[in-house]
Design an enzyme around this catalytic site. Structure first.
Site, mmCIF file in Angstrom:
data_model
loop_
_atom_site.group_PDB
_atom_site.id
_atom_site.type_symbol
_atom_site.label_atom_id
_atom_site.label_comp_id
_atom_site.label_asym_id
_atom_site.label_seq_id
_atom_site.Cartn_x
_atom_site.Cartn_y
_atom_site.Cartn_z
ATOM 1 N N THR A 96 -4.043 -0.599 -7.253
ATOM 2 C CA THR A 96 -4.966 0.540 -7.959
ATOM 3 C C THR A 96 -4.174 1.894 -7.867
ATOM 4 O O THR A 96 -3.051 2.069 -7.287
ATOM 5 C CB THR A 96 -6.148 0.650 -6.738
ATOM 6 O OG1 THR A 96 -6.959 1.551 -7.115
ATOM 7 C CG2 THR A 96 -5.550 1.089 -5.397
ATOM 8 N N GLY A 121 -13.629 -1.807 -7.127
ATOM 9 C CA GLY A 121 -14.919 -1.178 -6.862
ATOM 10 C C GLY A 121 -14.827 -0.232 -5.526
ATOM 11 O O GLY A 121 -15.944 -0.210 -4.827
ATOM 12 N N GLY A 122 -13.728 0.149 -4.991
ATOM 13 C CA GLY A 122 -13.912 0.930 -3.735
ATOM 14 C C GLY A 122 -14.425 0.165 -2.569
ATOM 15 O O GLY A 122 -14.001 -1.126 -2.375
ATOM 16 N N ASP A 181 -7.641 8.711 0.266
ATOM 17 C CA ASP A 181 -8.336 7.735 1.071
ATOM 18 C C ASP A 181 -8.251 7.895 2.749
ATOM 19 O O ASP A 181 -8.435 6.969 3.421
ATOM 20 C CB ASP A 181 -7.805 6.393 0.790
ATOM 21 C CG ASP A 181 -8.674 5.633 -0.367
ATOM 22 O OD1 ASP A 181 -9.763 6.103 -0.695
ATOM 23 O OD2 ASP A 181 -8.194 4.509 -0.896
ATOM 24 N N SER A 222 -10.073 -0.705 1.024
ATOM 25 C CA SER A 222 -11.124 -1.740 1.057
ATOM 26 C C SER A 222 -10.661 -3.106 0.241
ATOM 27 O O SER A 222 -11.453 -3.700 -0.015
ATOM 28 C CB SER A 222 -12.262 -1.143 0.446
ATOM 29 O OG SER A 222 -12.966 -0.221 1.411
ATOM 30 N N ARG A 279 0.709 -1.145 0.130
ATOM 31 C CA ARG A 279 0.041 -0.016 -0.157
ATOM 32 C C ARG A 279 0.853 1.252 0.005
ATOM 33 O O ARG A 279 1.834 1.372 0.616
ATOM 34 C CB ARG A 279 -0.960 -0.020 1.168
ATOM 35 C CG ARG A 279 -1.857 1.344 1.331
ATOM 36 C CD ARG A 279 -2.817 1.023 0.208
ATOM 37 N NE ARG A 279 -4.122 1.850 0.661
ATOM 38 C CZ ARG A 279 -4.891 2.375 -0.193
ATOM 39 N NH1 ARG A 279 -4.764 2.385 -1.648
ATOM 40 N NH2 ARG A 279 -6.062 2.880 0.250
ATOM 41 N N THR A 310 -10.025 0.197 -9.571
ATOM 42 C CA THR A 310 -9.078 -0.857 -9.077
ATOM 43 C C THR A 310 -9.019 -1.805 -10.015
ATOM 44 O O THR A 310 -9.741 -1.912 -10.832
ATOM 45 C CB THR A 310 -9.241 -1.280 -7.632
ATOM 46 O OG1 THR A 310 -9.353 0.088 -6.792
ATOM 47 C CG2 THR A 310 -8.077 -2.059 -6.870
#
Length: 569
Positions: A396, A470-471, A420, A450, A99, A378
Site C-alpha cells: 500500500t 480496505g484499511g 498509521d 491492518s 512495512r 491498498t
C-alpha cells in the site's frame, strides 16, 4: 526483444479483449498450471506470463507487484510497503515484512501544535507523513530467498508498461481531474498524471511514465541497491530537502526488509497462516476464528442476523485487543501473541458474549487503545503456481495515491504511512481516536497495519489464498471470505462477492454494505442492540481456491475492483 514483443502483444490484445475475458460476477476462473489475481488485469497478465515461462509463485508475485506500481498508481507502488506470506508445496511457511519505517528524525509529538492538537493534518498530508519505503527491499529479499528466474527478467513487464504505456483507466480519471486544481501544490505529480501538465487524461488514452521506467531499470540492474543507493536515493533525498521532508540518505541506507515467522492457528481442521506484527491481520483473523469456532455458523445461515451478531461480537473483542496490545515487535517485545491466538483465551472471550443482546464498546473500560484512520486504498496479489506454491501479498501507499507527491525525476508516488501511527499520545475517545504506547511514533519504528495476507492450508497443502485492501476493514473482509468458504462452502467467487459487514470496537457502529442484506436481517440485527449504518462497498478481495482432490485452481477478482482480473493458464 522476443520476450518484450510477446509481452507487449499480450498486453495489446488484452486492451481490446478485456471486456470479454475479464472475470466477472460469481463465476470462478479455472486454471491448471498457475493463476494470478489482482486489482489490475495487466498486472495479472504480467504475473501469469512469468508463470507460463516457468517462474514460480514468488517470481510471479514480484513481477506482478512491479507491474502494479505502473498500472495501479493509487496503491501499487515503489514508494510504499507491505507484507508477503509464502507457503510452498512441501509445507514450508514464511513471511516477508517490508512495512515502512519512521525516519530517524521522527518523534512521538512531531505532528502536534503547541496545544497538543494535530497540526494541519500533517500526519496525512505533506512530506512529514512519508515513511521510509519498503516495497523494493521486500520484493528483492523474497526473490533472493525463494525466486527461480533472474531478477532482471522479472522487471521487464513493468518497464515495458512504463515505456510503451497502457490505457488510462476510468478509475484513475478522478485523480487526474483533481490535479487540474492542485497542479501548483503537486507539480511533479502533475508532470506525470496530466497531459502536458494542462489537461486531465481521459479513459482509454495512453499513459507513459518514462521517469518511472528509468527508476525501474536502475532497480533491474542493481536490485534493492538501485533504489536505496545511487541516483534514485539521491532523487528521493533531494526532493525531501526541497519540500520540508525529513527522510535522509541514512534512512534509506539502513532500511532492511525482514523474513519472519508467520502466526498460525487452526479453524475446523484448517490451518490459518497469517502475517505477524507489525501487521495486526494475522493475529486478529485467528483470534476471531477461534471465537467463532464454537458456534454452528453454517446452521445459523449465511448472512443471517444470528451469524452476523456473533461475528460482530468477535470483531468487537478482537479489535479491542488489537488496540491494546499490538505494534512493532522490535519496540514491543512482550506482546502476548500466544495468548491472543489461543483457544483458551477465545473461550474466555466467548463467555462474555450474549446471543440475545449486543455488547457495548466503551473506551473507559480500557486503559490504553489504538484505532484511528487507515485508508482503504491498498491492493492485494494472490498467486499459485503449477507446483502448488502459494503467495499472498498485500502492499500500500496508505491513502489513495499516498501523499500524492511524485519524486521529481524518479516518477513514483510516496506513501503517507506515518498517519498509521498514534499521533496524540494517551488520547482516547469513543469516536475511535486513540493513542496507545505500542504504536506511538519512534525513529525506525514500523507503524501498525491492518493488512492481512492469509493462506489457509489443509494436510500441509494450501487450499485458499486471500487478501484485500480496505484499511481497518481488511481484517473483517478476510475473515468473512474464510468463513464463507469453510462454513458455508461457497466457491471462491461467491465467497468474495457476498456482502460484508465491519465493526472495529470503536466507534460502536456496524457498517453494512448497502446491497445484499435483507430488511428483516437488518431489523433483527438492530433489535439485538447494534447500531447499523450502510456504506457503498467494503474491500476488494482477491482470492484463489485450490481443489485438494483435483489440484485445479480457481481464481476470483472482486467485482468491487474496477480493473481486477484473475488470469491463469
Amino acid at each position: 526483444m522476443k520476450t518484450k514483443f510477446a509481452i507487449v502483444t499480450i498486453f495489446t490484445l488484452s486492451v481490446f479483449l478485456n471486456p470479454l475475458l475479464g472475470q466477472g460476477g460469481r463465476i470462478p476462473v479455472p486454471a491448471e498450471n498457475g493463476i494470478v489475481v489482482t486489482s489490475h488485469y495487466l498486472a495479472s497478465e504480467a504475473g501469469n506470463q512469468i508463470l507460463y515461462e516457468g517462474g514460480n509463485a514468488i517470481d510471479a508475485a514480484v513481477a506482478t507487484a512491479f507491474a502494479m506500481a505502473v498500472t495501479l498508481p493509487s496503491a501499487g507502488n515503489l514508494g510504499g510497503g507491505g507484507f508477503l506470506v509464502y507457503h510452498d508445496n512441501q509445507g514450508m511457511q514464511t513471511a516477508i515484512n517490508f512495512r515502512e519505517k519512521a525516519p530517524l528524525a521522527a518523534g512521538r509529538d512531531m505532528f502536534l501544535d503547541e496545544n497538543g492538537k494535530i497540526k494541519d493534518n500533517s500526519n496525512h498530508e505533506g512530506l512529514l507523513s512519508v515513511g521510509v519505503p519498503g516495497t523494493v527491499a521486500g520484493l528483492f529479499l523474497a526473490h533472493q530467498k525463494y525466486g527461480s528466474l533472474s531478477w532482471k527478467h522479472l522487471l521487464n513487464p513493468a518497464i515495458n508498461l512504463a515505456e510503451d504505456g497502457f490505457p488510462f483507466s476510468r478509475d484513475m480519471n478522478f485523480f487526474s481531474e483533481m490535479l487540474l486544481n492542485n497542479k501548483e501544490k503537486y507539480p511533479s505529480t502533475a508532470k506525470v498524471f496530466l497531459k502536458n501538465r494542462t489537461e486531465a487524461y481521459q479513459p482509454g488514452e495512453t499513459l507513459k511514465q518514462l521517469d518511472l521506467a528509468k527508476t525501474l531499470k536502475r532497480i533491474q540492474k542493481k536490485g534493492a541497491a538501485g533504489f536505496y543507493q545511487g541516483k534514485t536515493a539521491k532523487l528521493i533525498v533531494d526532493y525531501m530537502k526541497e519540500n520540508d521532508g525529513i527522510i535522509t540518505s541514512e534512512d534509506l541506507a539502513v532500511y532492511k526488509a525482514q523474513e519472519v515467522k508467520p502466526v498460525t492457528g487452526n479453524y475446523r481442521g484448517y490451518k490459518i497462516i497469517g502475517m505477524p506484527p507489525p501487521s495486526s491481520g494475522g493475529v486478529a483473523v485467528i483470534e476471531m476464528l477461534n471465537i467463532l469456532e464454537a458456534y454452528d455458523i453454517e446452521a445459523m445461515g449465511l448472512n443471517s442476523a444470528a451469524s452476523l451478531h456473533v461475528m460482530t461480537e468477535a470483531m468487537r473483542r478482537t479489535f479491542a485487543d488489537r488496540a491494546l496490545f499490538l505494534g512493532d515487535p522490535d519496540f514491543n517485545p512482550d506482546m502476548p501473541l500466544d495468548k491472543l491466538t489461543s483457544k483458551d483465551y477465545a473461550a474466555k472471550l466467548r463467555e462474555t458474549i450474549n446471543l440475545d443482546i449486543a455488547s457495548v464498546s466503551d473506551s473507559a473500560n480500557f486503559s490504553e487503545a489504538h484505532l484511528k484512520y487507515e485508508s482503504p486504498e491498498t491492493t492485494h496479489i494472490s498467486v499459485v503456481d503449477k507446483e502448488g506454491n502459494a503467495v499472498s501479498l498485500t502492499y500500500t501507499l496508505e491513502q489513495s495515491y499516498g501523499s500524492k507527491h511524485v519524486v521529481e525525476g524518479a516518477g513514483f508516488l510516496l506513501n503517507n504511512e506515518m498517519g498509521d501511527f498514534n499521533p496524540i499520545p494517551g488520547y482516547t475517545d469513543s469516536k475511535g481516536k486513540i493513542g496507545t504506547a505500542p504504536n506511538l511514533i519512534a525513529p525506525e519504528k514500523r507503524m501498525l497495519s491492518s493488512m492481512s495476507p492469509t493462506i489457509v492450508a489443509k494436510n500441509g497443502k494450501p487450499v485458499l489464498v486471500i487478501g484485500s485492501p480496505g484499511g481497518r476493514t481488511i481484517i473483517n473482509t478476510v475473515l468473512q471470505v474464510i468463513v464463507n468458504v469453510i462454513d458455508h462452502r461457497l466457491d471462491i467467487a461467491k465467497a468474495i462477492e457476498s456482502p460484508r459487514i465491519h465493526h472495529q470496537w470503536l466507534p460502536d457502529t456496524t457498517y453494512f454494505e448497502e446491497w445484499g442484506f435483507s430488511p428483516d436481517t437488518k431489523r433483527i440485527y438492530q433489535e439485538l442492540g447494534h447500531e447499523l449504518k450502510t456504506r457503498s462497498t467494503q474491500g476488494r478481495a482477491m482470492g484463489i481456491y485450490i481443489d485438494p482432490e483435483s489440484g485445479l485452481l480457481y481464481g476470483a477478482a472482486d467485482s468491487r475492483s474496477y480493473d481486477g482480473k484473475a488470469v491463469g493458464h
